[in-house]
Design a protein around this motif. Structure first.
Motif, PDB file in Angstrom:
ATOM      1  N   LEU A  15       0.828  -1.203   0.000  1.00  0.00           N
ATOM      2  CA  LEU A  15       0.000   0.000   0.000  1.00  0.00           C
ATOM      3  C   LEU A  15       0.862   1.252   0.000  1.00  0.00           C
ATOM      4  CD1 LEU A  15      -2.895   1.094   0.175  1.00  0.00           C
ATOM      5  CD2 LEU A  15      -2.697   0.997   2.660  1.00  0.00           C
ATOM      6  N   LEU A  16       1.917   1.259   0.818  1.00  0.00           N
ATOM      7  CA  LEU A  16       2.789   2.427   0.879  1.00  0.00           C
ATOM      8  C   LEU A  16       3.483   2.689  -0.454  1.00  0.00           C
ATOM      9  CD1 LEU A  16       4.433   2.036   4.398  1.00  0.00           C
ATOM     10  CD2 LEU A  16       2.858   3.839   3.664  1.00  0.00           C
ATOM     11  N   CYS A  17       3.862   1.627  -1.152  1.00  0.00           N
ATOM     12  CA  CYS A  17       4.487   1.794  -2.469  1.00  0.00           C
ATOM     13  C   CYS A  17       3.535   2.477  -3.441  1.00  0.00           C
ATOM     14  CB  CYS A  17       4.932   0.444  -3.031  1.00  0.00           C
ATOM     15  SG  CYS A  17       6.341  -0.282  -2.162  1.00  0.00           S
ATOM     16  N   LEU A  18       2.280   2.019  -3.461  1.00  0.00           N
ATOM     17  CA  LEU A  18       1.294   2.625  -4.351  1.00  0.00           C
ATOM     18  C   LEU A  18       1.031   4.071  -3.982  1.00  0.00           C
ATOM     19  CD1 LEU A  18      -1.409  -0.150  -4.886  1.00  0.00           C
ATOM     20  CD2 LEU A  18       0.312   0.639  -6.496  1.00  0.00           C
ATOM     21  N   ILE A  19       0.919   4.346  -2.673  1.00  0.00           N
ATOM     22  CA  ILE A  19       0.635   5.705  -2.224  1.00  0.00           C
ATOM     23  C   ILE A  19       1.788   6.632  -2.563  1.00  0.00           C
ATOM     24  CG2 ILE A  19       0.251   7.135  -0.168  1.00  0.00           C
ATOM     25  CD1 ILE A  19      -1.153   4.644   1.028  1.00  0.00           C
ATOM     26  N   ASP A  35       0.482   5.584   8.337  1.00  0.00           N
ATOM     27  CA  ASP A  35      -0.372   5.073   9.410  1.00  0.00           C
ATOM     28  C   ASP A  35      -1.798   4.904   8.896  1.00  0.00           C
ATOM     29  OD1 ASP A  35      -1.607   4.350  11.721  1.00  0.00           O
ATOM     30  OD2 ASP A  35      -1.261   6.227  12.789  1.00  0.00           O
ATOM     31  N   TRP A  36      -2.125   3.678   8.462  1.00  0.00           N
ATOM     32  CA  TRP A  36      -3.424   3.421   7.851  1.00  0.00           C
ATOM     33  C   TRP A  36      -4.181   2.353   8.629  1.00  0.00           C
ATOM     34  CZ3 TRP A  36      -4.717   6.585   3.923  1.00  0.00           C
ATOM     35  CH2 TRP A  36      -3.681   7.247   3.252  1.00  0.00           C
ATOM     36  N   ILE A  38      -7.266   0.140   7.502  1.00  0.00           N
ATOM     37  CA  ILE A  38      -7.988  -0.126   6.257  1.00  0.00           C
ATOM     38  C   ILE A  38      -9.041  -1.211   6.487  1.00  0.00           C
ATOM     39  CG2 ILE A  38      -7.764  -0.818   3.846  1.00  0.00           C
ATOM     40  CD1 ILE A  38      -6.298   1.745   4.419  1.00  0.00           C
ATOM     41  N   PRO A  39     -10.333  -0.912   6.251  1.00  0.00           N
ATOM     42  CA  PRO A  39     -11.362  -1.924   6.491  1.00  0.00           C
ATOM     43  C   PRO A  39     -11.620  -2.873   5.322  1.00  0.00           C
ATOM     44  CG  PRO A  39     -12.385   0.184   6.007  1.00  0.00           C
ATOM     45  CD  PRO A  39     -10.908   0.423   5.998  1.00  0.00           C
ATOM     46  N   TYR A  40     -11.179  -2.497   4.107  1.00  0.00           N
ATOM     47  CA  TYR A  40     -11.512  -3.290   2.931  1.00  0.00           C
ATOM     48  C   TYR A  40     -10.300  -3.471   2.015  1.00  0.00           C
ATOM     49  CZ  TYR A  40     -16.301  -2.149   4.315  1.00  0.00           C
ATOM     50  OH  TYR A  40     -17.469  -1.995   5.023  1.00  0.00           O
ATOM     51  N   ARG A  41     -10.427  -4.450   1.116  1.00  0.00           N
ATOM     52  CA  ARG A  41      -9.413  -4.662   0.097  1.00  0.00           C
ATOM     53  C   ARG A  41      -9.353  -3.461  -0.850  1.00  0.00           C
ATOM     54  NH1 ARG A  41     -12.098  -9.387  -2.705  1.00  0.00           N
ATOM     55  NH2 ARG A  41     -13.905  -8.522  -1.624  1.00  0.00           N
ATOM     56  N   PRO A  42      -8.197  -3.213  -1.497  1.00  0.00           N
ATOM     57  CA  PRO A  42      -8.114  -2.114  -2.463  1.00  0.00           C
ATOM     58  C   PRO A  42      -9.183  -2.257  -3.543  1.00  0.00           C
ATOM     59  CG  PRO A  42      -5.937  -2.984  -1.983  1.00  0.00           C
ATOM     60  CD  PRO A  42      -6.910  -3.914  -1.317  1.00  0.00           C
ATOM     61  N   ASP A 152     -10.513   6.851  -1.028  1.00  0.00           N
ATOM     62  CA  ASP A 152      -9.665   5.909  -1.746  1.00  0.00           C
ATOM     63  C   ASP A 152      -8.220   6.385  -1.608  1.00  0.00           C
ATOM     64  OD1 ASP A 152      -8.119   4.730  -3.961  1.00  0.00           O
ATOM     65  OD2 ASP A 152     -10.055   3.958  -4.656  1.00  0.00           O
ATOM     66  N   VAL A 153      -7.371   5.561  -0.995  1.00  0.00           N
ATOM     67  CA  VAL A 153      -6.011   6.007  -0.691  1.00  0.00           C
ATOM     68  C   VAL A 153      -5.142   6.131  -1.938  1.00  0.00           C
ATOM     69  CG1 VAL A 153      -6.111   5.057   1.633  1.00  0.00           C
ATOM     70  CG2 VAL A 153      -5.182   3.658  -0.222  1.00  0.00           C
ATOM     71  N   ILE A 154      -5.589   5.566  -3.052  1.00  0.00           N
ATOM     72  CA  ILE A 154      -4.815   5.658  -4.290  1.00  0.00           C
ATOM     73  C   ILE A 154      -5.287   6.833  -5.140  1.00  0.00           C
ATOM     74  CG2 ILE A 154      -4.024   4.439  -6.348  1.00  0.00           C
ATOM     75  CD1 ILE A 154      -3.150   3.258  -3.606  1.00  0.00           C
ATOM     76  N   THR A 155      -6.592   6.939  -5.370  1.00  0.00           N
ATOM     77  CA  THR A 155      -7.114   7.974  -6.268  1.00  0.00           C
ATOM     78  C   THR A 155      -7.490   9.260  -5.542  1.00  0.00           C
ATOM     79  OG1 THR A 155      -9.447   7.287  -6.061  1.00  0.00           O
ATOM     80  CG2 THR A 155      -8.085   6.146  -7.708  1.00  0.00           C
TER      81      THR A 155
END
Length: 336
Positions: A15-19, A35-36, A38-42, A152-155
């Motif tokens: 996740l950190l790599c994508l972020i 520091d995340w 996360i309740p669900y899959r990406p 959405d932590v990516i978008t």
């Protein structure tokens, strides 16, 4: 359905790599987001089930109601608009030992003065913007602000239902369930699960609406197990959802007391180091006399602001290896 659980450490590294890739634009984040909770899959958020399934899962005790409607407090002469309190409390942890927690507890004596705001300015959700709570409070000169909905932590997209000052911003896809907090134009506060039609075609229009994850307290009772069954889509989500509920972290909630006063609460923390689990958070709120409360975005997103100043301790580092902490850029906020 069987599921394969990804080890937490590997998932976090991925996740950190994508972020890191997604946050190369300075407008995306103002901290190093490490520091995340996360309740669900990406790519997933919320449970895909109709409101009839919510009725079945909650049992017969609550009848045909999937949410609670509560009259808001009418501010009395001499009452301040809000009261900001800072707490240090010694609680019993999930493991049975004692630990100290600290944070912020805001009482809003006129709940209808609260707003749900998009990040930065109107249209921030549609533009997938993220801003710090301090930046977003400027648009309405808020005297107090707190982070609110998940994203959405990516978008950077806002997740869930959002209505801001009577203006429809977005609705979750039909059939997707997460718990909601709202203020209606008739002065009632709403806590719970809503059908798509109740969001887009309500009998009484909403002034404010935002989605969280996990209904902590329902009518004074801890409601986490029931809420988990409603908001967990299938076995593939079980590992992440259980971690989301059970790990200690910074946490944020919105609720109300017996007098209809709106309560905003934040516990400071750092995931897997200090803070509270959702169980500990729910019992803490219950001891303060909170009747209904929903969980909002926590972890490094947890931020309380008073007069454009961060009052707590952000858990994200300003940059790798730093001893200094910086507030994260988030999406929706609560503003008074």
């Amino acid at each position: 359905m069987s599921s394969t659980r990804v080890p937490t450490a590997l998932f976090t590294l991925w996740l950190l790599c994508l972020i890191h890739i997604a946050s190369s634009d300075e407008n995306i984040v103002n901290s190093f987001p490490d520091d995340w909770v996360i309740p669900y899959r990406p790519g997933f958020h919320g449970a895909d089930r109709p409101i009839s399934s919510v009725l079945e899962l909650q049992g017969s005790y609550y009848g045909n109601k999937t949410h609670e409607s509560v009259p808001s407090h009418h501010r009395q002469k001499g009452e301040p608009l809000l009261e900001v309190r800072h707490f240090i409390d010694n609680i019993t942890s999930d493991k049975g030992d004692h630990k100290v927690i600290y944070g912020h507890y805001i009482i809003i004596n006129d709940p209808m003065k609260l707003s749900v705001l998009e990040p930065g300015s109107k249209g921030g959700c549609s533009r997938h913007e993220r801003e710090t709570v301090v930046t977003s409070t400027v648009q309405k000169q808020c005297i107090m602000g707190m982070n609110a909905g998940f994203f959405d932590v990516i978008t950077g997209a806002c997740l869930g239902n959002v209505i801001s000052d009577g203006r429809f911003v977005q609705a979750e896809k039909e059939g997707i369930q997460n718990v909601n907090f709202g203020l209606k134009k008739d002065g009632n506060m709403i806590f719970g699960y809503l059908s798509h039609d109740e969001v887009v075609k309500p009998t009484v229009p909403y002034r404010q609406l935002v989605s969280g994850v996990i209904w902590l307290l329902r009518n004074g009772k801890v409601y986490i197990n029931e809420s988990k069954m409603i908001e967990m889509d299938d076995a593939d989500d079980a590992g992440l959802m259980n971690d989301f509920i059970n790990e200690v972290s910074a946490r944020v909630a919105v609720g109300h007391d017996k007098d209809g006063r709106l309560i905003l609460a934040q516990v400071d923390g750092k995931s897997n180091v200090i803070g509270v689990s959702l169980w500990e958070f729910a019992y803490f709120l219950q001891r303060q006399g909170i009747i209904n409360a929903i969980n909002l975005d926590g972890g490094g997103s947890a931020t309380t602001v008073a007069n454009t100043t961060v009052t707590g301790y952000p858990s994200d580092y300003c940059f790798p290896g730093s001893i200094f902490r910086c507030a994260r850029s988030v999406t929706t906020i609560l503003c008074v």
